[in-house]
Design a protein around this motif. Structure first.
Motif, PDB file in Angstrom:
ATOM      1  N   SER A  81       0.819  -1.211   0.000  1.00 16.32           N
ATOM      2  CA  SER A  81       0.000   0.000   0.000  1.00 16.32           C
ATOM      3  C   SER A  81       0.855   1.264   0.000  1.00 16.32           C
ATOM      4  CB  SER A  81      -0.928   0.003   1.218  1.00 16.32           C
ATOM      5  OG  SER A  81      -1.830  -1.069   1.162  1.00 16.32           O
ATOM      6  N   ARG A 137       0.298   3.669  -3.258  1.00 22.72           N
ATOM      7  CA  ARG A 137      -0.226   5.035  -3.105  1.00 22.72           C
ATOM      8  C   ARG A 137       0.642   6.038  -3.860  1.00 22.72           C
ATOM      9  NH1 ARG A 137      -0.661   6.190   3.074  1.00 22.72           N
ATOM     10  NH2 ARG A 137      -1.180   8.252   2.272  1.00 22.72           N
ATOM     11  N   ARG A 138       1.916   5.740  -3.988  1.00 26.80           N
ATOM     12  CA  ARG A 138       2.835   6.624  -4.708  1.00 26.80           C
ATOM     13  C   ARG A 138       3.063   6.164  -6.150  1.00 26.80           C
ATOM     14  NH1 ARG A 138       3.803   6.113   0.534  1.00 26.80           N
ATOM     15  NH2 ARG A 138       4.508   7.917   1.756  1.00 26.80           N
ATOM     16  N   SER A 176      -5.804  -2.551  -7.340  1.00 22.26           N
ATOM     17  CA  SER A 176      -6.656  -2.053  -6.256  1.00 22.26           C
ATOM     18  C   SER A 176      -7.539  -3.168  -5.704  1.00 22.26           C
ATOM     19  CB  SER A 176      -7.529  -0.896  -6.757  1.00 22.26           C
ATOM     20  OG  SER A 176      -6.743   0.201  -7.150  1.00 22.26           O
ATOM     21  N   LEU A 222      -0.151   4.675   7.003  1.00 25.93           N
ATOM     22  CA  LEU A 222      -1.331   4.004   6.482  1.00 25.93           C
ATOM     23  C   LEU A 222      -2.124   3.364   7.618  1.00 25.93           C
ATOM     24  CD1 LEU A 222      -2.997   2.759   4.136  1.00 25.93           C
ATOM     25  CD2 LEU A 222      -1.431   0.825   4.224  1.00 25.93           C
TER      26      LEU A 222
END
Length: 260
Positions: A189, A193-194, A212, A251
């Motif tokens: 994650s 996310r990046r 996802s 996170l």
């Protein structure tokens, strides 16, 4: 799915086998020992045989919770192989020791749904039954109460090698595997996310939505292990929320579900 990771294998090599600088062949030998032990009953005759189909039926109580821990015993330093001898009881207790588990997780912090022990060698069933009985009594809090007789036994009569008379292979379905899955989820994650390394996969035709969905499935599996591991006879219906705090990132994952 048998879960093995290099961190646990490396620790076994250095701490148990006293190999100062483990090489890939040392790690691969541990893996091959486990695979040979699991498949021994399919390849050789025995008093109480099993196969992968029977193993799956007994080891997987829920379809998604099929990630299994493994262990092998005896694990002896090369210099001590010729003069060390182990009883069935010694091997059985070594298999349930957290230091023998080939995945980097603390089995004492979780609970077993099911477990299987596969022995190789010329051994008496009474010794096996006595050893398993002592394990069940001594480590009863480590097993869920709502699955009776949740340790499966298999015995293959063929000796593993000339130097070793008896070996044992352990396969367990434990909620402690959540540590490994959680670690993978947190690290994935943080990068996803990046969008780190994402271009390599989308360039090959993989859609971002597929990743996802995979992340969501991983979170669901973590929640299921937590929920089923905490269920007991008096609390089967309840709603809970679960958090995953990351030491690598900020996170936080929250998943709620309900049993009816």
């Amino acid at each position: 799915t048998f879960c093995l990771d290099n961190e646990a294998l490396f620790n076994i090599c250095t701490k148990t086998l006293h190999i100062k600088r483990p090489r890939y062949k040392d790690l691969n030998k541990l893996i091959s020992n486990v695979i040979c032990g699991v498949t021994a009953c399919m390849r050789f005759p025995g008093q109480l045989n099993t196969d992968l189909r029977k193993l799956a039926v007994n080891m997987v109580p829920f379809p998604r919770l099929h990630f299994l821990l493994t262990a092998f015993a005896p694990l002896t330093p090369p210099t001590a192989v010729l003069y060390k001898r182990f009883s069935i009881s010694d091997i059985t207790f070594a298999l349930f020791d957290s230091d023998s588990i080939m995945a980097a997780c603390d089995v004492m912090g979780g609970r077993y749904f099911t477990a299987a022990v596969i022995y190789r060698g010329q051994i008496a069933m009474k010794e096996v039954d006595d050893a398993i009985y002592r394990i069940q009594n001594k480590q009863s809090p480590s097993f869920v109460e709502w699955i009776p007789d949740n340790i499966k036994i298999a015995v293959c009569n063929v000796n593993p090698s000339e130097d070793t008379e008896v070996t044992g292979t352990f396969v367990g379905n434990s909620t402690s595997i959540n540590e490994v899955i959680r670690r993978v989820a947190v690290q994935f994650s943080a990068m996803f996310r990046r969008k780190a390394f994402l271009h390599w996969y989308t360039g090959e035709g993989l859609e971002e939505m597929e990743l996802s969905e995979a992340e969501s499935n991983l979170i669901d599996i973590i929640s299921e292990y937590q929920q089923y591991g905490s269920l007991d006879d008096t609390a089967v219906s309840r709603s809970e929320s679960f958090e995953i705090d990351s030491e690598y990132d900020d996170l936080t994952i929250i998943q709620a579900s309900e049993y009816t």
